[in-house]
Scaffold this motif. Structure first.
Motif, PDB file in Angstrom:
ATOM      1  N   LYS A 159     -15.756  18.269-101.348  1.00 20.64           N
ATOM      2  CA  LYS A 159     -14.994  17.200-101.971  1.00 20.64           C
ATOM      3  C   LYS A 159     -15.884  15.967-102.095  1.00 20.64           C
ATOM      4  O   LYS A 159     -16.749  15.722-101.249  1.00 20.64           O
ATOM      5  N   GLU A 160     -15.657  15.191-103.143  1.00 14.10           N
ATOM      6  CA  GLU A 160     -16.404  13.948-103.307  1.00 14.10           C
ATOM      7  C   GLU A 160     -15.579  12.944-104.076  1.00 14.10           C
ATOM      8  O   GLU A 160     -14.683  13.294-104.842  1.00 14.10           O
ATOM      9  N   ARG A 161     -15.899  11.680-103.837  1.00 15.44           N
ATOM     10  CA  ARG A 161     -15.212  10.594-104.517  1.00 15.44           C
ATOM     11  C   ARG A 161     -16.010   9.310-104.342  1.00 15.44           C
ATOM     12  O   ARG A 161     -16.960   9.263-103.548  1.00 15.44           O
ATOM     13  N   PHE A 162     -15.625   8.275-105.064  1.00 17.47           N
ATOM     14  CA  PHE A 162     -16.144   6.937-104.826  1.00 17.47           C
ATOM     15  C   PHE A 162     -15.027   6.117-104.190  1.00 17.47           C
ATOM     16  O   PHE A 162     -13.877   6.153-104.649  1.00 17.47           O
ATOM     17  N   SER A 163     -15.356   5.403-103.131  1.00 12.31           N
ATOM     18  CA  SER A 163     -14.405   4.519-102.475  1.00 12.31           C
ATOM     19  C   SER A 163     -14.902   3.083-102.533  1.00 12.31           C
ATOM     20  O   SER A 163     -16.121   2.840-102.585  1.00 12.31           O
ATOM     21  N   GLU A 164     -13.973   2.152-102.530  1.00  7.50           N
ATOM     22  CA  GLU A 164     -14.308   0.730-102.488  1.00  7.50           C
ATOM     23  C   GLU A 164     -14.105   0.250-101.053  1.00  7.50           C
ATOM     24  O   GLU A 164     -12.973   0.083-100.600  1.00  7.50           O
ATOM     25  N   VAL A 165     -15.195   0.045-100.327  1.00  8.03           N
ATOM     26  CA  VAL A 165     -15.104  -0.384 -98.933  1.00  8.03           C
ATOM     27  C   VAL A 165     -14.985  -1.900 -98.884  1.00  8.03           C
ATOM     28  O   VAL A 165     -15.879  -2.609 -99.370  1.00  8.03           O
ATOM     29  N   PRO A 166     -13.905  -2.443 -98.331  1.00  2.43           N
ATOM     30  CA  PRO A 166     -13.767  -3.901 -98.254  1.00  2.43           C
ATOM     31  C   PRO A 166     -14.756  -4.498 -97.257  1.00  2.43           C
ATOM     32  O   PRO A 166     -14.915  -3.996 -96.143  1.00  2.43           O
ATOM     33  N   THR A 167     -15.448  -5.547 -97.668  1.00  5.39           N
ATOM     34  CA  THR A 167     -16.410  -6.252 -96.820  1.00  5.39           C
ATOM     35  C   THR A 167     -16.103  -7.743 -96.866  1.00  5.39           C
ATOM     36  O   THR A 167     -15.255  -8.195 -97.641  1.00  5.39           O
ATOM     37  N   SER A 168     -16.819  -8.505 -96.079  1.00  8.18           N
ATOM     38  CA  SER A 168     -16.637  -9.962 -96.086  1.00  8.18           C
ATOM     39  C   SER A 168     -17.114 -10.581 -97.381  1.00  8.18           C
ATOM     40  O   SER A 168     -16.779 -11.729 -97.693  1.00  8.18           O
ATOM     41  N   ALA A 169     -17.892  -9.825 -98.181  1.00 10.93           N
ATOM     42  CA  ALA A 169     -18.445 -10.351 -99.430  1.00 10.93           C
ATOM     43  C   ALA A 169     -17.789  -9.764-100.675  1.00 10.93           C
ATOM     44  O   ALA A 169     -18.158 -10.105-101.793  1.00 10.93           O
ATOM     45  N   GLY A 170     -16.834  -8.852-100.485  1.00 13.38           N
ATOM     46  CA  GLY A 170     -16.209  -8.226-101.646  1.00 13.38           C
ATOM     47  C   GLY A 170     -15.845  -6.780-101.373  1.00 13.38           C
ATOM     48  O   GLY A 170     -15.361  -6.442-100.291  1.00 13.38           O
ATOM     49  N   ASP A 189     -31.489  -8.000 -94.767  1.00  6.44           N
ATOM     50  CA  ASP A 189     -31.115  -7.016 -93.750  1.00  6.44           C
ATOM     51  C   ASP A 189     -29.828  -7.442 -93.049  1.00  6.44           C
ATOM     52  O   ASP A 189     -28.993  -6.598 -92.704  1.00  6.44           O
ATOM     53  N   ALA A 190     -29.664  -8.755 -92.832  1.00  6.26           N
ATOM     54  CA  ALA A 190     -28.464  -9.252 -92.157  1.00  6.26           C
ATOM     55  C   ALA A 190     -27.209  -8.923 -92.962  1.00  6.26           C
ATOM     56  O   ALA A 190     -26.168  -8.556 -92.394  1.00  6.26           O
ATOM     57  N   GLU A 191     -27.295  -9.045 -94.287  1.00  9.80           N
ATOM     58  CA  GLU A 191     -26.153  -8.698 -95.135  1.00  9.80           C
ATOM     59  C   GLU A 191     -25.797  -7.227 -94.981  1.00  9.80           C
ATOM     60  O   GLU A 191     -24.616  -6.863 -94.896  1.00  9.80           O
ATOM     61  N   ASP A 196     -23.974  -6.579 -91.795  1.00  8.86           N
ATOM     62  CA  ASP A 196     -22.571  -6.974 -91.939  1.00  8.86           C
ATOM     63  C   ASP A 196     -21.798  -5.898 -92.700  1.00  8.86           C
ATOM     64  O   ASP A 196     -20.666  -5.563 -92.345  1.00  8.86           O
ATOM     65  N   ASP A 197     -22.419  -5.367 -93.745  1.00 11.84           N
ATOM     66  CA  ASP A 197     -21.780  -4.297 -94.521  1.00 11.84           C
ATOM     67  C   ASP A 197     -21.603  -3.036 -93.687  1.00 11.84           C
ATOM     68  O   ASP A 197     -20.632  -2.288 -93.866  1.00 11.84           O
ATOM     69  N   ARG A 233     -32.658  -0.992 -88.159  1.00  9.54           N
ATOM     70  CA  ARG A 233     -31.762  -2.112 -87.844  1.00  9.54           C
ATOM     71  C   ARG A 233     -30.417  -1.594 -87.330  1.00  9.54           C
ATOM     72  O   ARG A 233     -29.876  -2.083 -86.339  1.00  9.54           O
ATOM     73  N   ALA A 234     -29.864  -0.620 -88.042  1.00 12.46           N
ATOM     74  CA  ALA A 234     -28.543  -0.112 -87.683  1.00 12.46           C
ATOM     75  C   ALA A 234     -28.547   0.575 -86.325  1.00 12.46           C
ATOM     76  O   ALA A 234     -27.620   0.403 -85.519  1.00 12.46           O
TER      77      ALA A 234
END
Length: 257
Positions: free
Chosen positions: A2-13, A104-106, A109-110, A143-144
């Motif tokens: 299965k596959e799809r595109f999802s919109e992950v909510p972040t602090s930037a959008g 990298d900081a952004e 956050d993501d 970083r992660a």
């Protein structure tokens, strides 16, 4: 699968993210694929599909989402993506512009937002996760793994860039935080990773409680691990995946019931 595109909510959008996983026998351990500077594209989605086929829930976040839709793909006559050092000066400058606007900081956050997203997915098995990245993504993996050691227990950086830099915030200085296992695949011919970088990183990794391993692929060039690249090294890439999948099996156990 299965596959799809999802919109992950972040602090930037909202971060467009490609999601793929097997159709049955879940839940599955999650693996995050961090893009190279070229951006999210079908080449990376195919890698995610391949990992999903062997038992993982894979996500490829579009880390350029703050800049809108960024598509950087330059192909040669054979349909292969042209490496950065083979581009003319004007095109070289153009394709690097999105990278200059990303920090990298952004991305970290993501990654917090992405981890929240994965926590809510019923098809994702709770517990340790994996990550793999290429070039820019190889640094982001580092970083992660240091920022979220309780989550990422099996991490792989392939021809990562800027792993050792001047300053207290150099990725290699965070090595003491790593847990689980960490693997680096290096190209013998890589302007972004000198032999000193490889040695410095290996020394730094000794402070980690985890297990570190690396290989230098003879004759390979920076970008070798990406299958649609003009300098793709199939032998080196297969060796990387042999090591990575064994690491994932130990740390994530995709077939555990």
């Amino acid at each position: 699968m299965k596959e799809r595109f999802s919109e992950v909510p972040t602090s930037a959008g909202r971060m467009k993210t490609f999601v793929t996983h097997p159709e049955q026998d879940g839940p599955f351990p999650a693996v995050v694929i961090y893009m190279d500077f070229w951006g999210a594209r079908e080449e990376l989605y195919d890698i995610a599909r391949w990992l999903a086929a062997v038992g993982f829930f894979c996500v490829v976040p579009d880390l350029y989402y703050r800049q809108g839709i960024v598509v950087n793909e330059i192909h040669n006559a054979q349909g292969k993506m042209v490496s950065l050092n083979r581009l003319d000066e004007a095109t070289h400058t153009k394709v690097l512009e999105p990278l200059k606007k990303l920090t990298d900081a952004e991305v970290m956050d993501d990654t917090v937002s992405l981890l929240h997203f994965l926590d809510k997915e019923s098809t994702v098995r709770p517990g340790p996760k994996g990550c793999v990245g290429f070039c820019l993504g190889g640094r982001l993996v580092m970083r992660a793994a240091s920022r979220f050691p309780d989550h990422f227990k099996a991490s792989a950086s392939l021809h990562g860039s800027s792993l050792v830099v001047d300053g207290k915030d150099s990725p290699h200085r965070m090595a003491h935080s790593f847990q689980g296992e960490f693997y680096c695949g290096f190209a013998e011919h890589d302007p972004y990773t000198s032999p000193l970088t490889v040695d410095t990183l290996a020394t730094a990794m000794k402070a980690s409680s985890g297990k570190y391993r690396y290989e230098i692929h003879k004759g390979a060039e920076h970008g070798y691990a990406l299958p649609n690249r003009d300098i793709h090294d199939r032998k080196a890439s297969l060796r990387d995946w042999e090591i990575i999948l064994a690491m994932y099996q130990r740390q994530l156990a995709p077939y555990r019931t």
